[in-house]
Every structure is written in structure tokens, then in C-alpha cells.
Enzyme design. Sequence first.
Site, PDB file in Angstrom:
ATOM      1  N   ARG A  25       0.816  -1.214   0.000  1.00 45.95           N
ATOM      2  CA  ARG A  25       0.000   0.000   0.000  1.00 45.95           C
ATOM      3  C   ARG A  25       0.847   1.262   0.000  1.00 45.95           C
ATOM      4  O   ARG A  25       0.323   2.367  -0.155  1.00 45.95           O
ATOM      5  CB  ARG A  25      -0.894   0.025   1.250  1.00 45.95           C
ATOM      6  CG  ARG A  25      -1.954  -1.052   1.275  1.00 45.95           C
ATOM      7  CD  ARG A  25      -2.497  -1.246   2.684  1.00 45.95           C
ATOM      8  NE  ARG A  25      -3.079  -0.035   3.247  1.00 45.95           N
ATOM      9  CZ  ARG A  25      -4.374   0.259   3.241  1.00 45.95           C
ATOM     10  NH1 ARG A  25      -5.214  -0.573   2.658  1.00 45.95           N
ATOM     11  NH2 ARG A  25      -4.830   1.356   3.795  1.00 45.95           N
ATOM     12  N   ALA A  26       2.160   1.104   0.198  1.00 43.45           N
ATOM     13  CA  ALA A  26       3.009   2.280   0.440  1.00 43.45           C
ATOM     14  C   ALA A  26       3.802   2.691  -0.784  1.00 43.45           C
ATOM     15  O   ALA A  26       4.033   1.912  -1.704  1.00 43.45           O
ATOM     16  CB  ALA A  26       3.981   1.971   1.575  1.00 43.45           C
ATOM     17  N   ALA A  59      -1.386  31.491  32.928  1.00 41.95           N
ATOM     18  CA  ALA A  59      -1.878  30.989  34.210  1.00 41.95           C
ATOM     19  C   ALA A  59      -0.735  31.026  35.231  1.00 41.95           C
ATOM     20  O   ALA A  59       0.429  31.216  34.858  1.00 41.95           O
ATOM     21  CB  ALA A  59      -2.418  29.570  34.026  1.00 41.95           C
ATOM     22  N   ASN A 159       2.752  17.811  22.056  1.00 41.39           N
ATOM     23  CA  ASN A 159       2.085  17.913  20.757  1.00 41.39           C
ATOM     24  C   ASN A 159       2.795  19.001  19.960  1.00 41.39           C
ATOM     25  O   ASN A 159       2.875  20.141  20.416  1.00 41.39           O
ATOM     26  CB  ASN A 159       0.615  18.293  20.927  1.00 41.39           C
ATOM     27  CG  ASN A 159      -0.148  17.321  21.813  1.00 41.39           C
ATOM     28  OD1 ASN A 159       0.175  16.146  21.879  1.00 41.39           O
ATOM     29  ND2 ASN A 159      -1.153  17.822  22.516  1.00 41.39           N
ATOM     30  N   ALA A 166      -1.491  20.609  19.029  1.00 41.77           N
ATOM     31  CA  ALA A 166      -0.929  21.791  19.675  1.00 41.77           C
ATOM     32  C   ALA A 166      -1.783  23.019  19.380  1.00 41.77           C
ATOM     33  O   ALA A 166      -2.002  23.360  18.219  1.00 41.77           O
ATOM     34  CB  ALA A 166       0.507  22.025  19.210  1.00 41.77           C
ATOM     35  N   SER A 167      -2.246  23.690  20.421  1.00 42.14           N
ATOM     36  CA  SER A 167      -3.028  24.911  20.236  1.00 42.14           C
ATOM     37  C   SER A 167      -2.135  26.151  20.199  1.00 42.14           C
ATOM     38  O   SER A 167      -2.590  27.228  19.810  1.00 42.14           O
ATOM     39  CB  SER A 167      -4.061  25.052  21.357  1.00 42.14           C
ATOM     40  OG  SER A 167      -3.425  25.059  22.622  1.00 42.14           O
ATOM     41  N   HIS A 172       6.306  23.801  23.630  1.00 44.92           N
ATOM     42  CA  HIS A 172       5.897  23.469  24.992  1.00 44.92           C
ATOM     43  C   HIS A 172       5.477  22.009  25.048  1.00 44.92           C
ATOM     44  O   HIS A 172       5.234  21.363  24.032  1.00 44.92           O
ATOM     45  CB  HIS A 172       4.727  24.351  25.449  1.00 44.92           C
ATOM     46  CG  HIS A 172       3.440  24.075  24.722  1.00 44.92           C
ATOM     47  ND1 HIS A 172       3.198  24.486  23.428  1.00 44.92           N
ATOM     48  CD2 HIS A 172       2.312  23.408  25.121  1.00 44.92           C
ATOM     49  CE1 HIS A 172       1.988  24.096  23.054  1.00 44.92           C
ATOM     50  NE2 HIS A 172       1.433  23.428  24.064  1.00 44.92           N
ATOM     51  N   HIS A 298       9.253  -0.925  32.581  1.00 42.10           N
ATOM     52  CA  HIS A 298      10.442  -0.251  32.034  1.00 42.10           C
ATOM     53  C   HIS A 298       9.940   0.965  31.257  1.00 42.10           C
ATOM     54  O   HIS A 298       9.147   0.828  30.316  1.00 42.10           O
ATOM     55  CB  HIS A 298      11.150  -1.237  31.095  1.00 42.10           C
ATOM     56  CG  HIS A 298      12.536  -0.865  30.697  1.00 42.10           C
ATOM     57  ND1 HIS A 298      13.570  -1.784  30.647  1.00 42.10           N
ATOM     58  CD2 HIS A 298      13.093   0.310  30.298  1.00 42.10           C
ATOM     59  CE1 HIS A 298      14.677  -1.199  30.238  1.00 42.10           C
ATOM     60  NE2 HIS A 298      14.409   0.086  30.016  1.00 42.10           N
ATOM     61  N   PHE A 313     -11.288   1.108  10.397  1.00 33.66           N
ATOM     62  CA  PHE A 313     -10.767  -0.202  10.778  1.00 33.66           C
ATOM     63  C   PHE A 313      -9.994  -0.106  12.091  1.00 33.66           C
ATOM     64  O   PHE A 313     -10.187  -0.913  13.007  1.00 33.66           O
ATOM     65  CB  PHE A 313      -9.861  -0.763   9.677  1.00 33.66           C
ATOM     66  CG  PHE A 313      -9.214  -2.069  10.053  1.00 33.66           C
ATOM     67  CD1 PHE A 313      -9.932  -3.248   9.992  1.00 33.66           C
ATOM     68  CD2 PHE A 313      -7.895  -2.105  10.491  1.00 33.66           C
ATOM     69  CE1 PHE A 313      -9.338  -4.459  10.369  1.00 33.66           C
ATOM     70  CE2 PHE A 313      -7.300  -3.296  10.853  1.00 33.66           C
ATOM     71  CZ  PHE A 313      -8.025  -4.479  10.794  1.00 33.66           C
TER      72      PHE A 313
END
Length: 340
Positions: A25-26, A59, A159, A166-167, A172, A298, A313
Amino acid sequence: METTRSPEFRKDAVHNRWVIFSPARARRPSDFKSKTDTSSNAKAQSECPFCAGHEHECAPEIFRFPPQASATDWKIRVIQNLYPALSRELEPSTIECGGGPVTVTGFGFHDVVIESPAHPLHLTDLPPAQVADVFLAYKKRIDQLRALDSIKYIQVFKNHGATAGASMSHSHSQIMALPVVPPTASARIQSMKEHFEQTGKCALCHVTQDHNDLLINESKHFISIVPFAAMFPFEMWIIPRDHSPHFHELDHDKAIDLGGLLKLMLVKMSLQLNNPPYNFMIHSAPLMIDSTQLPFTHWFIQIVPQLTVMGGFELGTGCYINPVLPEDAAKVLREVSAPN
């Protein structure tokens, strides 16, 4: 003419998941590129509330590195999340699981680690010692949170890029402390227990000693691999060579070593895959783990570039389809020449 390789199933002994590898598929593994270069979004903005000089827009601060830094002269800040998923103000509930639905208060902690005061800088731009400081900030905050009896599990994650969650484009990461052990962690511990009972070995210690064609790079204290049953194309794990159940056992020397290897992996991923959105997660043992579980738990870091979309799927079965064989991905990443 290139021979089409047959699909195969592989079982992940750490997460107890089946993965389907379907290389037909790649494209060629070396042709995989992100369609979204996350650096373009970051460059469009020059300042934000996470930047030095904007501390009042955030904050409350929990601590900073270095601790004695002035108001705007800091390297790392750990702050409360302005829009937390959980509330530290609530009283923790006693959790009793009966036969029906269970609801408890949304108690917990949700913090943000600002990794640099400068908006354009990311982990790939920092020297290993500064990446190490980010890890040591994680460790310090985890040590504070694990002192609370009500906290059972702590998840550190990053993220990078909007499509990875990520917002904010300012570099961060986040720390969430939970009053429960999440199901993925419980399943991981159970799967590693079964592997230990069958083989007498910790599953990840086994990997560090027998990685063969899956190795990407290695350092004094860590190795980086593409896992044998990688759920995602070019997924990477960084694993401590020495058996260690908890990330918070990390010391200063190992943090510097880890900082260098993580940076190298992120640079290689960026160069090869066109700076893709990505997530990384630190998978550590639950805080109140039983002593009998220590031999097979671990910690490790999982890095997932966002190159594919989860479909029906995967959502329906929990079984992932990966179009790139791990050995092929590891070879491509090994051969990426990263600048010193």
C-alpha cells in the site's frame, strides 16, 4: 522489477496489540513526507503569551529554571494550564467500580512546560544540555505530584503542530496527573507481565539487547529504535539501556545523554519527513506499582510523526495498518545525516 512483499501481522509484546504491515500500500519508505511543514505556522507568529515578557498573560507559575531567574530572564517555566482538562481545586473522590456507570469528580493536575522563552526556538534548536533541562523540569514536577496520595499516574506528552493537537506554536509540552491509572497503561503493564512470565525477561530489556535491524542510533545510556510492531510509519522509541520502571529516576548525567539522543531523533525526523507534526509520550509505570511488578516495568519515550490518518478499521478493531516495515523505516532514519 521490485518484488511486492506480502502483508504480515506482528504482535507488540509491550502493548499487546496486533499490527498489520502492508508494504504494497506504500510508496517507497524514503518517499514518505509530511504534507504540512509545521515550521511555516510557527514563523507566521513572532510573539505569544508563552514568550518572555508576556508572563502576565499566562496561568500561575509553578516554578522556573533557573529558580533565581528574574521576571523575564528564564530558560524554562512550568505553569498551570489556562484551560485545564482537570481541576486541582476539586476534592479527589473515592473511586468504587460497581456494576453500573461510574462518575467521579474531575480532580487532577494539568500543567504546561514552556521549553524556551524565545518563540521561534524548538527542541531541535536547543543544545542537548537545554533539552536535558526540560527533562529535569519534568522530573521535578513529577516529584512534586507523586507526593500526593491521590495521584496514581502521571503522563508527560508533547504535541508539535496543530494537526498533532498543539493549540500554541510556541514550543511546549504538558504534564497531566490523574487519580486513576488509564487503560493503556494498565494494558501495557499486563502485557509486559505476560512476556516476563513466558520468557523470564523484561520486554524492553530484551529489545535493548537484541535490536538488530531496528536500531536507529544509540548513546551511552539509551538506544533509539523503530519498534518491531510499530503502529505508525516511522514511529520511534527511546529506551533506557538499564532497567528502570519510572522516568523520575532519571539523573542529571542520563538527562544530558537523553537530551542529545532525543534531539538527534527529532532532527532526523524533521529532515527526512519534512518537519512533520508529531507527538511524543513518556510511558512510565504507575506511581503505586506493586514491588512484584518492578522486574517487568520499564519506561520509554514514544515518538509518533503524524503521517497517516486513523480510519474506521483502526477505530473499530484497535488493530493498526502500517504501510512501512519497521526495518525499512529504521534503515532510512539511520542513513539520515544530521548536522552536529
